[in-house]
Design an enzyme around this catalytic site. Structure first.
Site: not given
Ligand code: OXD
Ligand code: MN
Length: 594
Positions: A69, A505-506, A263-267, A239, A261, A219, A376, A286, A378, A210
């Site tokens: 982006r 562990e989160n 910071c591991g949201k998908t995980n 978001h 973006s 977005k 980045n 997301d 994907r 892209y």
């Protein structure tokens, strides 16, 4: 085709300006998809991966100048500059349209214009919204088919509705007769524009093929335009990931979480709990659309239909559910291509097979130190393929939310978990999220970047008004029905080492939050908010010392003096800052004795 005259008129008007060779109305069928993919394989834009290793999956390499982006070329074109606010690039709408019309003139020459009817949200939900994207990129069509509900059924809905968000996209690379195409057509950075017109609810994108620049449902629509719809209509476009969590007794709750973006949201959305008996299920990774419903509770819907996730560091260890989601029917962009026709990226969990091609199409000498996959790079995969997908992920009502989490990457200062005293205090937390950025990732200065609600690049209007909207939303229901709000920080370090193990562990933190939503667990008040009393986070089986735990919750007066100064500076940007947030900051100063 459609019976909607407004739509036909709009398509024809744009075709006249952009002069494509052909116009094609997408029906979203499997045959159409295969036809487009085969066409891209023939033209050299796509590689079909080895069907034995990764059935029905395709590989793409973008132009090296078109990889992410571009915030500097993203514009909010509201009538008044004030309405775009201090955090957006503002441009006068009429001037922008005049400039862009010049760019669009003849821009699809030699190409096909695809008409993509799409729906953000489940097909028959009252919170869903319809859109139509014009594009000259078949790559965009096959990606939109995964990330949105797209095609014939949506067109039928548009026939019966006058309202759709018109989205125009071109890669900005017309072809003269006989001119050969390039592998990834796009325009240079100074001719890229991702323009939003919040008053007329339009999106005009030019020059990039892209991700968020080109897949306009994500977005541009589901965040920037939707945030303005949400302000007018009394809901929220955020978001945020959405997850379901079930305790060993079978009780289930849903949380949403906003992180900047990378910071591991998908995980987190796909986490496999390490705590015995707990289960996490995924609704979205997301974006969340949130609305208070008749029972006074806040409900969330994922407007997307698939994942457009960052590949590097995704592995069977860090995120098995993402790895299994991309095991078939997936698209990969800017990762490495192995000699046996599969994909590879840094952190995939096994050594790079010799002879792997990098994202720029090169084969490396062992001494070469550039990464194989772009940072980045994907994957695109249908949400329905995710093993942890929640049975209610397409529920048109959405799911009721018990907790809202805010977080960022902070090596210092911010405790592992902090509970807001009330809604306004939680809004204060969201409005002050900070995250450390690496210069390599997005071309920003390293250091802490304030990214309020993780919406800095995605809020379609004045962020001060957005803060006020959050405060107002807290008045929509009885306080006891509002979700609880938390700040979390998995990234605190001591001497360069992470203090908390993170990843799966989160689940220990999620379990604590779950119990807090039932008003269980002992807590302690601090100047910053509420933290768990000693021993209330389950650390059984973890290799973590008491000292490390203390460090994770340490409130360092010097760090907080700097933090408060930095929040002051951040807030000073906003002439529309709601009084409630100003008061929260003053209260924090008093609590800290500053
Ligand atoms: C994304 C982002 O692509 O937040 O999701 O940048
Ligand atoms: Mn995102």
């Amino acid at each position: 085709m459609t019976k909607n005259h407004d739509l036909i008129h709009w398509v024809n008007k744009w075709a006249e300006l952009m002069t494509p060779d052909k116009i094609y109305w997408c029906d979203g069928s499997e045959e159409e998809n295969q036809h487009l993919l085969n066409g891209m394989v023939s033209s050299g834009m796509a590689v079909r991966l080895n069907d034995k290793l990764r059935p029905n999956s395709y590989y793409f390499q973008s132009d090296p100048s078109d990889v992410a982006r571009v915030e500097s070329r993203t514009f909010i074109c509201s009538e008044s500059r004030e309405d775009a606010g201090p955090t957006n690039n503002w441009h006068d709408p009429e001037q922008m349209k005049t400039t862009l019309r010049e760019h669009y003139k003849g821009c699809m020459k030699g190409r096909t214009m695809y008409v993509i009817p799409f729906c953000m949200g489940p097909l028959h939900s009252d919170i869903s919204h319809l859109g139509v994207q014009l594009t000259d990129s078949p790559y965009v069509v096959v990606n939109m088919r995964i990330t949105t509900r797209m095609g014939k059924e949506v067109l039928a809905l548009i026939d019966h509705s006058d309202i759709f968000v018109p989205c125009v996209h071109s890669v900005g690379y017309p072809l003269e007769p006989g001119q050969p195409d390039v592998k990834w057509p796009c325009a240079p950075i100074e001719r890229k524009y991702i323009a939003h017109f919040p008053e007329t609810r339009e999106i005009w994108s030019f020059g990039s093929g892209y991700g968020g620049n080109a897949l306009l449902g994500k977005k541009c629509f589901a965040l920037r335009i939707a945030s303005t719809l949400a302000l007018d209509e009394g809901w929220m476009a955020e978001h945020m990931l959405i997850l379901g969590i079930t305790n060993p007794q079978g009780e289930k709750k849903y949380f949403v979480a906003a992180f900047p973006s990378a910071c591991g949201k998908t995980n987190l959305a796909m986490l496999t709990p390490t705590l015995p008996g707990w289960k996490v299920e995924t609704i979205g990774d997301d974006i969340a659309w949130l609305e208070f419903r008749h029972d006074g509770r806040l409900y969330a819907v994922n407007p997307e239909n698939g994942f457009f996730g960052v590949a590097p560091c995704t592995s069977m260890d860090t995120n098995p559910n993402a790895m299994l989601s991309v095991s078939k029917n997936a698209l990969f962009t800017n990762v490495g291509l192995t000699p046996d026709g599969d994909v590879w990226w840094e952190g995939i969990g096994h050594d790079m097979p010799p002879g792997t091609m990098d994202w720029k199409g090169r084969f490396h000498e062992p001494t070469h130190c550039e990464p194989i996959a772009h940072l980045n790079s994907r994957f695109t995969a249908p949400a329905s393929q995710c093993p942890s997908i929640d049975p209610d992920w397409e529920n048109p009502m959405g799911v009721p939310i018990s907790a809202i989490l805010f977080g960022g990457r902070r090596a210092t200062t911010v405790p592992l978990i902090l509970e807001a005293r009330n809604w306004d205090h939680g809004v204060f937390m969201g409005s002050t999220i900070g995250s450390e950025v690496t210069a390599a990732a997005i071309g920003l200065k390293p250091g802490v970047r304030r990214d309020p609600f993780a919406m800095l690049p995605f809020c379609g209007y004045n962020m001060g008004d957005y803060f006020a909207h959050w405060i107002e939303m807290g008045k929509c229901t009885r306080p006891e029905l509002l979700p609880k709000i938390f700040t979390v920080n998995w990234f605190r370090k001591k001497e360069g080492q992470f203090l908390w193990p993170g990843y799966c562990e989160n689940s220990r933190i999620l379990a604590y939050i779950f119990d807090r939503c039932n008003n269980e667990r002992k807590t302690e008040n601090t100047p910053l908010g509420v933290i768990p009393a000693t021993g209330e986070i389950n650390t059984e089986g973890l290799d973590i010392t008491t000292e490390q735990l203390e460090q994770l919750f340490r409130i360092d007066p010097d760090e907080w003096k700097d933090e408060v100064d930095s929040i002051d500076e951040h807030y000073n940007k906003f002439s529309h800052l709601p009084a409630e947030l100003h008061n929260e900051l003053e209260m924090l100063k008093i609590n800290l004795g500053l």
